[in-house]
Design a protein around this motif. Structure first.
Motif, short mmCIF file in Angstrom:
data_model
loop_
_atom_site.label_atom_id
_atom_site.label_comp_id
_atom_site.label_asym_id
_atom_site.label_seq_id
_atom_site.Cartn_x
_atom_site.Cartn_y
_atom_site.Cartn_z
N VAL A 53 -28.31 -5.99 58.97
CA VAL A 53 -28.74 -4.84 59.77
C VAL A 53 -30.26 -4.80 59.75
CG1 VAL A 53 -28.65 -2.35 60.07
CG2 VAL A 53 -26.66 -3.55 59.17
N GLY A 54 -30.85 -4.77 60.92
CA GLY A 54 -32.30 -4.70 61.03
C GLY A 54 -32.71 -3.57 61.95
N SER A 108 -27.41 -14.47 78.09
CA SER A 108 -27.86 -13.10 77.85
C SER A 108 -26.72 -12.29 77.21
CB SER A 108 -28.34 -12.43 79.14
OG SER A 108 -27.30 -12.35 80.10
N SER A 109 -25.47 -12.66 77.51
CA SER A 109 -24.32 -11.96 76.94
C SER A 109 -24.11 -12.25 75.45
CB SER A 109 -23.05 -12.31 77.73
OG SER A 109 -22.80 -13.69 77.66
N ASP A 110 -24.97 -13.09 74.86
CA ASP A 110 -24.92 -13.28 73.40
C ASP A 110 -25.29 -11.98 72.69
OD1 ASP A 110 -24.20 -15.98 73.45
OD2 ASP A 110 -26.28 -16.66 73.44
N PHE A 111 -25.97 -11.08 73.39
CA PHE A 111 -26.42 -9.82 72.82
C PHE A 111 -25.65 -8.67 73.44
CE2 PHE A 111 -29.93 -12.84 72.62
CZ PHE A 111 -30.17 -12.85 71.25
N VAL A 112 -24.81 -8.02 72.65
CA VAL A 112 -23.93 -6.93 73.09
C VAL A 112 -24.54 -5.62 72.59
CG1 VAL A 112 -21.59 -5.99 72.92
CG2 VAL A 112 -21.94 -8.47 72.93
N LEU A 113 -24.43 -4.56 73.40
CA LEU A 113 -24.99 -3.27 73.01
C LEU A 113 -23.88 -2.25 72.77
CD1 LEU A 113 -27.71 -1.78 72.60
CD2 LEU A 113 -27.42 -0.91 74.93
N TYR A 114 -23.83 -1.71 71.55
CA TYR A 114 -22.93 -0.60 71.21
C TYR A 114 -23.68 0.70 71.43
CZ TYR A 114 -19.41 -3.60 69.12
OH TYR A 114 -18.43 -4.53 68.93
N TYR A 115 -22.99 1.70 71.99
CA TYR A 115 -23.66 2.98 72.26
C TYR A 115 -22.83 4.18 71.84
CZ TYR A 115 -20.73 2.56 76.42
OH TYR A 115 -19.68 2.37 77.26
N LEU A 163 -27.62 -3.13 68.79
CA LEU A 163 -27.54 -4.41 69.50
C LEU A 163 -26.92 -5.41 68.55
CD1 LEU A 163 -29.79 -5.83 72.06
CD2 LEU A 163 -29.46 -7.26 70.05
N LEU A 164 -25.92 -6.14 69.01
CA LEU A 164 -25.17 -7.06 68.15
C LEU A 164 -25.27 -8.48 68.66
CD1 LEU A 164 -22.81 -7.96 66.16
CD2 LEU A 164 -21.26 -7.28 67.98
N TYR A 165 -25.52 -9.42 67.74
CA TYR A 165 -25.30 -10.84 67.98
C TYR A 165 -24.26 -11.26 66.96
CZ TYR A 165 -25.35 -15.81 67.67
OH TYR A 165 -24.92 -17.12 67.63
N PHE A 173 -14.83 -20.48 65.51
CA PHE A 173 -15.02 -19.90 64.18
C PHE A 173 -16.00 -18.75 64.30
CE2 PHE A 173 -17.38 -19.58 60.17
CZ PHE A 173 -16.35 -19.55 59.24
N VAL A 174 -15.67 -17.60 63.72
CA VAL A 174 -16.55 -16.43 63.77
C VAL A 174 -17.33 -16.36 62.47
CG1 VAL A 174 -16.65 -13.93 63.98
CG2 VAL A 174 -14.97 -15.22 65.32
N GLY A 175 -18.64 -16.40 62.59
CA GLY A 175 -19.52 -16.35 61.43
C GLY A 175 -19.91 -14.94 61.07
N ASN A 176 -21.19 -14.68 60.99
CA ASN A 176 -21.71 -13.37 60.59
C ASN A 176 -22.17 -12.55 61.80
OD1 ASN A 176 -21.36 -13.86 57.78
ND2 ASN A 176 -23.19 -15.15 57.82
N ALA A 177 -22.34 -11.27 61.58
CA ALA A 177 -22.79 -10.35 62.62
C ALA A 177 -24.20 -9.87 62.29
CB ALA A 177 -21.85 -9.16 62.70
N TYR A 178 -25.02 -9.75 63.32
CA TYR A 178 -26.42 -9.33 63.17
C TYR A 178 -26.65 -8.12 64.07
CZ TYR A 178 -26.70 -13.84 60.97
OH TYR A 178 -26.47 -14.91 60.15
N TYR A 179 -27.05 -7.01 63.48
CA TYR A 179 -27.23 -5.74 64.20
C TYR A 179 -28.68 -5.30 64.15
CZ TYR A 179 -22.18 -5.20 63.70
OH TYR A 179 -20.82 -5.39 63.77
N VAL A 180 -29.15 -4.75 65.25
CA VAL A 180 -30.45 -4.07 65.29
C VAL A 180 -30.15 -2.66 65.79
CG1 VAL A 180 -32.75 -3.98 66.30
CG2 VAL A 180 -31.72 -6.20 65.72
N ASP A 181 -30.37 -1.70 64.93
CA ASP A 181 -30.09 -0.29 65.25
C ASP A 181 -31.35 0.38 65.77
OD1 ASP A 181 -27.49 -0.61 64.31
OD2 ASP A 181 -28.01 0.08 62.29
N PHE A 182 -31.19 1.25 66.79
CA PHE A 182 -32.33 1.99 67.32
C PHE A 182 -31.86 3.20 68.10
CE2 PHE A 182 -31.19 -1.28 70.40
CZ PHE A 182 -31.18 -0.59 71.61
N GLU A 183 -32.80 4.10 68.31
CA GLU A 183 -32.58 5.27 69.16
C GLU A 183 -33.63 5.25 70.25
OE1 GLU A 183 -32.51 8.84 66.85
OE2 GLU A 183 -30.77 8.17 65.69
#
Length: 184
Positions: A53-54, A108-115, A163-165, A173-183
């Motif tokens: 998480v970054g 560009s779809s490598d980066f998904v946005l959760y809201y 934002l998730l990669y 194979f599913v590896g790790n998840a990388y999140y960037v949180d922001f408002e």
């Protein structure tokens, strides 16, 4: 290749949804560009199930590339994309550098946005061009770095984002998840 990767990501996004919900409100982890929390190691030596998480401005390093979300903004228009009624665009400027050692396909779809907290409260980038927007599909050469904008159409009342990669290998194979949180 593109459809296979997208299908794998859609499946992986569903798996990552529960992880995203469990991370809501988490504090930033120290050393976000090198520390993966909760990962296990598969028989072939690849990490899986971990997360990083970054926050905006921090570099996160995946198995394939490093990336940072340099800035975010809310707008009604970006390139030829326009927000529809009841929605707004969230635009993230992202820097991506290939650290893999050979050319890699990128989307560009490598980066998904959760809201939001719902199972379906995420979106992929809008298909648009202009104003420095990231190509839908491109190749990133060894050591190449790009900076581009990625636009997402979200409900206008959404204000907290992640934002998730998610690492998805060619063999699904599913590896790790990388999140960037922001408002914004």
């Amino acid at each position: 290749m593109k459809l296979k990767k997208l299908a794998a990501q859609l499946t992986a996004v569903a798996l990552a949804g529960a992880l995203a919900l469990s991370l809501a409100g988490c504090d930033k982890l120290p050393g976000v560009d090198t520390m993966t929390t909760g990962a296990s190691v598969a028989e072939d030596g690849r990490e899986t199930g971990g997360y990083v998480v970054g926050e905006v401005g921090e570099k996160l390093t995946t198995q394939f590339f490093s990336f940072s979300v340099d800035s975010v903004e809310r707008t009604d228009r970006c390139g030829d994309a326009a927000a529809g009624e009841g929605t707004t665009l969230v635009v993230a400027e992202i820097t991506v550098k290939n650290t893999f050692g050979e050319t890699i396909p990128m989307f560009s779809s490598d980066f998904v946005l959760y809201y939001g907290a719902g199972d379906e409260d995420y979106c992929f980038p809008v298909e648009a061009a202009g104003d420095g927007l990231m190509e839908l599909e491109y190749e990133l050469a060894k050591d190449e770095e790009i900076t581009a904008k990625v636009a997402y159409e979200v409900p206008e009342d959404a204000d907290s984002f992640s934002l998730l990669y998610l690492e998805v290998y060619e063999d699904d194979f599913v590896g790790n998840a990388y999140y960037v949180d922001f408002e914004v």
